[in-house]
Design an enzyme around this catalytic site. Sequence first.
Site, PDB file in Angstrom:
ATOM      1  N   THR A 120       0.716  -1.527   0.248  1.00 23.17           N
ATOM      2  CA  THR A 120       0.124   0.222  -0.108  1.00 23.17           C
ATOM      3  C   THR A 120       0.893   1.536  -0.064  1.00 23.17           C
ATOM      4  O   THR A 120       2.118   1.192   0.107  1.00 23.17           O
ATOM      5  CB  THR A 120      -0.509   0.148   1.321  1.00 23.17           C
ATOM      6  OG1 THR A 120      -1.481   1.386   1.571  1.00 23.17           O
ATOM      7  CG2 THR A 120      -0.346  -0.477   2.706  1.00 23.17           C
ATOM      8  N   TYR A 144      -1.488   0.296  10.632  1.00 20.71           N
ATOM      9  CA  TYR A 144      -1.898  -0.718   9.006  1.00 20.71           C
ATOM     10  C   TYR A 144      -0.823  -0.126   8.571  1.00 20.71           C
ATOM     11  O   TYR A 144       0.031  -1.734   7.981  1.00 20.71           O
ATOM     12  CB  TYR A 144      -2.647   0.123   8.755  1.00 20.71           C
ATOM     13  CG  TYR A 144      -3.604  -0.253   7.634  1.00 20.71           C
ATOM     14  CD1 TYR A 144      -3.370  -2.328   6.968  1.00 20.71           C
ATOM     15  CD2 TYR A 144      -3.172   0.453   5.951  1.00 20.71           C
ATOM     16  CE1 TYR A 144      -3.633  -1.976   5.807  1.00 20.71           C
ATOM     17  CE2 TYR A 144      -3.616  -0.061   4.887  1.00 20.71           C
ATOM     18  CZ  TYR A 144      -3.565  -1.482   4.678  1.00 20.71           C
ATOM     19  OH  TYR A 144      -3.800  -1.464   3.626  1.00 20.71           O
TER      20      TYR A 144
END
Length: 336
Positions: A120, A144
């Site tokens: 990501t 995250y």
Amino acid sequence: MGDMGTVLVTGGAGYIGSHTCKALSAAGYTPVTYDNLIFGHSEAAQWGPLEIGDIADRQRLDEVISQHQPTAILHFAAFAYVGESVADPGKYYRNNVAGSLNLLEAARDNQINRFVFSSTCATYGIPQTLPITEDEPQKPINPYGHSKLMVEQMLADFGTAHDIGWIALRYFNAAGADPDNQIGEDHDPETHLIPLVLDAASGRRDSITVFGSDYDTPDGTCIRDYIHVSDLAEAHVLALQHLEAGSESGAYNLGNGTGYSVRDVISVAEKVTGLKVPVIEGGRRPGDPARLISDASQAHDMLGWQPKICDLEEIVGTAWAWHQRQSATNKESAIV
Ligand code: UDP
């Protein structure tokens, strides 16, 4: 079985995983979905067998691997709520990091030496330079992002030690739905801008709250790079083929290279739906960088990747078609 062989797709019943299974199947592979169905949907696994299991469960992984004999692993299974990762980091390190370690050890012990990983742009944190290239320092600003970066590091180390070829794909903002409308985005809870805006347009929700209008951007709202989920899916097939050709491991950005503001998304949604979107001006959401725009030229040059559904109107159009199909399905099941 597809001619190109079998691949294990963890999280194959999720949003990006299911679109990738469709693309794999079209390219001649047999995708075996491995999913615990916490967030995945069994009806999204349409292009190969569904094996229910958790990446933390090594025995189950070995059983599925020995049954299907995959030659590669595409690893999507992860928790992906940034806010929750801040409130409950242990949950994210356990599932995303420890779970991925378990999966990598299963790959190592079963001689599966091709591995494609869902990473990501959140691994970059707040970028120093725009557009963002792969050389941008990776400094995540939430658990995250840290969890995904740690897995990238594990891939590099396992790759070197155990001769595993790997590719990490750093997605920008995944958006839209399968143009054939067979699958689409279905998160519970939903936190992503485009589905929430469409909910507000259709009246499924009262309004959309704009998280901050005082950013240093032309209209004051955050700018993101929205990339169609089917284009992301295609990049995974190309990454797999790249590894099969014996090419080098590495990390690649996946985005369109174009930024749209939150207000741009809302006005495009009004145009696509022909409906008014009720907007509430809210405060900033913690941890949101003002602008995230990709430079995906490496994926183009090294993988031969070229996104096809680049126009925001077209992207939102596919999401709207899926939204309408969902509404129709929900009505039917309400009647039943
Ligand atoms: N956003 C918003 N209202 C919402 C959800 C998102 O204004 O209800 C904004 C968010 O601040 C960000 C952009 O929309 O600038 C995209 O957010 P999303 O959660 O879809 O993806 P992210 O960029 O966090 O991966």
